[in-house]
Design an enzyme around this catalytic site. Structure first.
Site, short mmCIF file in Angstrom:
data_model
loop_
_atom_site.label_atom_id
_atom_site.label_comp_id
_atom_site.label_asym_id
_atom_site.label_seq_id
_atom_site.Cartn_x
_atom_site.Cartn_y
_atom_site.Cartn_z
N GLY B 134 0.81 -1.21 0.00
CA GLY B 134 0.00 0.00 0.00
C GLY B 134 0.84 1.25 0.00
N PHE B 159 -8.71 -2.26 -0.86
CA PHE B 159 -9.11 -1.19 0.08
C PHE B 159 -9.64 0.02 -0.70
CE2 PHE B 159 -5.21 -2.82 2.64
CZ PHE B 159 -5.90 -3.95 3.02
N GLU B 244 -5.52 15.02 0.22
CA GLU B 244 -6.17 13.88 0.87
C GLU B 244 -5.81 13.85 2.35
OE1 GLU B 244 -5.19 9.98 -0.63
OE2 GLU B 244 -6.56 8.99 0.77
N GLY B 342 -20.22 1.11 30.22
CA GLY B 342 -20.71 -0.05 29.46
C GLY B 342 -21.45 0.34 28.20
#
Lengths: 279, 381
Positions: B134, B159, B244, B342
């Site tokens: 990548g 991806f 980006e 929780g």
């Protein structure tokens, strides 16, 4: 066709629970809340824009003039309307606290005398005060015909006359009205085919929407260059003299937050009567 | 402190408009779309109608004008008020797929690909990463061999955000020899024989956005789909990476801000040991740290965007902003889950999802380690 659309800035109605009452109870404060265009005004602005454009090509074929009354910062509300597509704006400077529906109607009447619009398109009410008076009062002052809660409007003579459908509790009423006139709108005016102006192709439908159109970034940038005239109440010969006097404001009582479970309808009715005291 | 220093009235009005869209179109469906791992394709057309897709693109390709600062502000509102990061990144995949075409493409490519995407009629994806590697872009192996007026493409990409539904992929391919001098950018259309989506990938976060593995078997792509010059693709890719990375840094700021706001609302309601969680000093100090880290990440990201818009290359700065913002985002989301107790571990709570979404950012768009390599190089180490 020239349409005057009064737009009011209101404290974000989605956060109305954050509104507070001043210590002495004489006014409502909305510190820290964002200002937004009154949503009811936004419906009327949308209708006014539809009446003055070719919906298909987006070419403008008429003029929409926005008016707002408030402090200098209220120009933001006008800019938003300009970004949506209106041509120009007029800001009448005033302190929020010195206004009521009577002063507002007087200001708009004075502007109408200068601008000579075919239509004045009010929101049916403002989301903060909820008085539902200004549009009606203005029509009375000008002695113009008034159509409240318009849900569909059409014209085939460039706004010299209109066929207007109104939404009533008992059904729908269709009226013919000559301009100049005053309108207020119901949310149905936003339906895809509620406005017909004889210019937009008859089969054209606007997208489904819960409010006015989105202002594009292009529109926002253009709006900065559109003219906004600033006037004072004195320029218009209006005295900021309210006919309503606010005596006292109270917030709704806070909810207790307690939940009671009941076994039967009988018990529910009895508790609503004896505990909640709402029956 | 919840806006960028570069913002003016224009940005403020833009925020209101995008917020209205996100609240009306995304928020009511956020949880459902994330769980379904997909959002409806109509959303592209709706976002185009609201003139959101075109923000940051020039008018000649059907865009709405504006620059990176407007893109960031719009994306911020989408995340803060849509509350579905997956939907926002899927809807925004053109943000990385289109710039190569807009900056280096031909007039015909802009007409055929950029305009329909910005009008919400086509979906686009960017294809760089391969199953074999990548971050090491210069070693990519997907081959494009010239045969008359076509390239024959063989290889695979993985991806790929929006890859399952993309009408075309702006793809990095090898047209020349080894290394970065042999890479070109090619537009590969979905209906090209030999193009297939080999699988839809299931991810830790970003559920509502589809992610694909794509394969190309003897795909014949017309040479008219070449973006810019042959073997000059590496530069296009690198230029694209700066924006980006700044967009990813800004997404981190938005996600962290959302996690903070959700937590603030929760601790003001939740009771423990006879008082609201907000009543405990330990809670307030955690919130103070969360706010501080978000403010720092926002400040650096905003500064890098300002520098980039002034014309500075901002390559090292974008890497610094990305690392700072990803670290802040991961930490803030972790604290948000902790303060929710929780419930923070439960799927119906937004912070649980944000915690998973956050883990992407030190990996996607160049890993944290690659960012450090870039910072080293631009610092002259």
């Amino acid at each position: 066709m020239k349409i005057l659309v009064p737009v009011k800035r209101v404290a974000d109605p989605d956060n109305a629970n954050k509104v507070k009452v001043s210590g002495d109870g004489t006014k409502v404060t909305s510190d820290g809340l964002e200002w937004k265009m009154n949503p009811f005004d936004e419906w009327s602005l949308e209708a006014a824009l539809r009446l003055t454009e070719n919906g298909s090509s987006k070419d403008r074929v008429g003029e929409v003039v926005l008016v707002s009354i408030g402090p200098k910062d209220a120009v933001q509300t006008i800019r938003q309307g300009l970004a949506m597509g209106a041509e120009r704006g007029i800001l009448v400077e005033s302190d929020d606290d010195s206004l009521d529906s009577h002063v507002v109607a007087q200001v708009i009447a004075a502007i109408a005398a200068e601008e000579k619009p075919d239509v004045i398109f009010f929101g049916k009410q403002s989301a903060d005060g909820d008085s539902n008076v200004a549009g009606t009062k203005l029509a009375e002052m000008l002695d113009w015909p008034l159509v409240n809660y318009a849900m569909a409007i059409s014209t085939d003579d460039e706004g010299k006359s209109f066929t207007v459908k109104r939404e009533l509790d008992v059904g729908q009423q269709t009226l013919k009205v000559q301009s100049p006139c005053v309108f207020t709108s119901s949310d149905r005016i936003l339906q895809p085919e509620s406005v017909k102006n004889g210019v937009t192709p008859a089969d054209f439908a606007y997208p489904e929407s819960e409010g006015g159109r989105y202002a594009s970034l292009k529109g926002i940038m253009k709006a900065k260059k559109k003219p906004v005239d600033e006037k004072s109440l004195a320029d218009l010969g209006v005295e900021a003299k309210r006919v309503n006097e606010y005596v006292k404001f109270d917030l709704p009582p806070a909810r207790s937050g307690s939940t009671t479970f009941v076994e039967s309808v009988e018990e529910l009715v009895q508790k609503l009567h004896s505990d909640a005291k709402v029956l | 402190m919840s806006t960028y220093l570069f913002e003016n009235d224009e940005h403020r009005t833009l925020r209101q408009q995008v917020r209205k869209f996100a609240q009306a179109r995304i928020l009511p469906n956020a949880h459902e779309w994330e769980e379904a791992e997909e959002f409806p394709l109509e959303l592209y057309a709706q976002a185009a109608e609201a003139e959101i897709l075109g923000i940051g693109y020039p008018e000649e390709v059907g865009g709405g004008g504006g620059d990176l600062s407007h893109v960031l502000v719009a994306a911020d509102e989408m995340v803060l008020h849509g509350k579905s990061v997956g939907t926002c990144v899927g809807l925004g995949s053109h943000g990385i797929a289109l710039p190569p075409i807009v900056k280096a493409g031909t007039a015909e490519q802009k007409e055929r690909f950029a305009k329909p995407v910005l009008a919400g009629r086509m979906v686009s994806a960017l294809g760089i990463t391969e199953p074999g590697g990548g971050s090491d872009v210069a070693s990519l192996r997907t081959k494009a061999v010239k045969d008359g007026d076509h390239y024959v493409v063989n290889g695979s990409k993985t991806f790929i955000t929006s890859g399952c539904r993309a009408d075309f992929v702006t793809c990095a391919v090898r047209t020349g020899g080894e290394g970065h001098g042999g890479i070109s950018m090619l537009i590969i259309e979905r209906d090209t024989p030999g193009f297939s989506v080999s699988k839809k990938l299931h991810k830790m976060g970003w559920w509502a956005s589809d992610t694909a593995e794509l394969s190309f078997e003897d795909c014949r792509v017309p040479v008219t789909n070449l973006i810019g010059q042959e073997n000059q693709g590496f530069l296009i890719i690198m230029q694209n990476f700066v924006t980006e990375r700044l967009m990813l840094a800004a997404q981190c700021v938005s996600i962290a801000e959302l996690a903070y706001r959700e937590t603030l609302a929760y601790v003001r309601e939740r009771q423990a040991f006879g008082k609201k969680l907000m009543g405990f000093q330990v809670t307030r100090h955690k919130l103070a740290d969360m706010r501080t880290r978000i403010a720092a990440a926002r400040a650096l990201t905003g500064e890098c965007v300002t520098r980039f818009l002034r014309g500075e290359p901002a390559i090292g700065e974008a890497a610094m902003a990305k690392n700072t913002a990803t670290d802040a985002c991961m930490w803030v989301c972790d604290q948000a889950v902790q303060l929710h107790g929780g419930y923070g571990y439960m799927r119906e709570y937004v912070v649980e999802r944000l915690f998973r979404d956050a883990r992407l950012y030190p990996i996607g768009g160049g890993t944290r380690e690659i960012m450090n390599e870039i910072i080293c190089k631009t610092s002259g180490f």
